[in-house]
Write an enzyme that holds these catalytic residues in place. Structure first.
Site, mmCIF file in Angstrom:
data_model
loop_
_atom_site.group_PDB
_atom_site.id
_atom_site.type_symbol
_atom_site.label_atom_id
_atom_site.label_comp_id
_atom_site.label_asym_id
_atom_site.label_seq_id
_atom_site.Cartn_x
_atom_site.Cartn_y
_atom_site.Cartn_z
ATOM 1 N N CYS A 123 5.861 -0.270 7.175
ATOM 2 C CA CYS A 123 5.497 0.891 6.368
ATOM 3 C C CYS A 123 6.689 1.282 5.510
ATOM 4 C CB CYS A 123 5.110 2.038 7.297
ATOM 5 S SG CYS A 123 4.681 3.560 6.436
ATOM 6 N N LEU A 124 6.427 1.610 4.243
ATOM 7 C CA LEU A 124 7.527 2.014 3.350
ATOM 8 C C LEU A 124 8.207 3.287 3.848
ATOM 9 C CD1 LEU A 124 5.893 1.304 -0.130
ATOM 10 C CD2 LEU A 124 7.632 -0.058 1.051
ATOM 11 N N GLY B 200 0.823 -1.196 0.000
ATOM 12 C CA GLY B 200 0.000 0.000 0.000
ATOM 13 C C GLY B 200 0.860 1.249 0.000
ATOM 14 N N HIS C 299 -2.328 7.723 6.929
ATOM 15 C CA HIS C 299 -1.296 8.578 6.319
ATOM 16 C C HIS C 299 -1.892 9.902 5.827
ATOM 17 C CE1 HIS C 299 2.415 6.288 6.310
ATOM 18 N NE2 HIS C 299 1.846 5.233 5.790
ATOM 19 N N HIS D 252 -4.436 1.653 7.652
ATOM 20 C CA HIS D 252 -3.058 2.164 7.726
ATOM 21 C C HIS D 252 -2.846 3.294 6.705
ATOM 22 C CE1 HIS D 252 1.488 1.375 7.958
ATOM 23 N NE2 HIS D 252 1.358 2.168 6.916
ATOM 24 N N GLU D 253 -3.293 3.058 5.463
ATOM 25 C CA GLU D 253 -3.075 4.056 4.402
ATOM 26 C C GLU D 253 -3.924 5.312 4.634
ATOM 27 O OE1 GLU D 253 -0.560 3.562 2.730
ATOM 28 O OE2 GLU D 253 -0.379 1.407 3.079
ATOM 29 N N GLN E 107 2.892 9.927 1.389
ATOM 30 C CA GLN E 107 4.236 9.338 1.464
ATOM 31 C C GLN E 107 5.138 9.761 0.311
ATOM 32 O OE1 GLN E 107 2.358 5.252 2.158
ATOM 33 N NE2 GLN E 107 4.347 5.039 3.143
HETATM 34 NI NI NI Z 1 2.636 3.317 5.664
#
Ligand code: NI
Length: 167
Positions: free
Chosen positions: A91-92, A46, A137, A133-134, A51
């Site tokens: 998480c990226l 995701g 963000h 989660h997304e 991000q």
């Molecule tokens: Ni994330």
């Protein structure tokens, strides 16, 4: 194909609140394509626009094994939450860190697709975790924010050390 730069925690730009998408045009389609390429290349399941330092309410997700089920959520809103589940999240934007977070087990989300059509989706398990989660963000929130102050400090110190070593 063009890859976007992913911001790393604790970059203050990850705290910005995203604005709704108002134009479903070529620029939006190009951005979504770049976000999907960036997510698949990372690789991740995701990615939120926040991000990649774009503060619009756009999320791309693919939790399939085959990496062929791209879900694009625009202006998404969770309208129902049910139950609880604990999942070890990564998480990226927080590379190398995995921690348990409690989320709703099942959610219903209303959103717009890339063509600008209103859609409704009910999700559970990993997909529900990923959507929550997304969408966090887009509110300027990362999963680290759910952890204890001590853990947050340790993660910050670790990632800042990393950032210096990479320069
Ligand atoms: Ni994330």
């Amino acid at each position: 194909m063009s890859l976007l730069k992913i911001l790393h925690y604790p970059d203050p730009r990850l705290k910005k609140v995203a604005a709704p998408v108002t134009k479903f045009d070529n620029a939006l389609r190009a951005l979504v394509a770049d976000m999907a390429d960036t997510m698949y290349a990372a690789p991740g399941i995701g990615l939120a626009a926040t991000q990649v330092d774009c503060h619009l309410r756009i999320v791309v997700i693919d939790v399939s094994e085959e990496r062929n089920s791209l879900l694009i959520l625009i202006n998404a809103k969770i309208v129902r939450k049910d139950g609880l589940q604990v999942f070890e999240e990564g998480c990226l934007s927080v590379p190398g860190i995995y921690e348990k977070v409690e989320r709703a087990e099942e959610i219903t989300v209303e959103y717009f697709d890339l063509a600008g059509n209103a859609q409704t989706l009910t999700a559970s398990g990993l997909l529900a975790v990923c959507i929550q989660h997304e969408l966090d963000h887009l509110e300027g929130k990362v999963f680290v924010d759910y952890l204890s102050q001590l853990k947050q400090m340790r993660i910050k110190a670790k990632l800042l050390k990393h950032a210096r070593a990479d320069m």
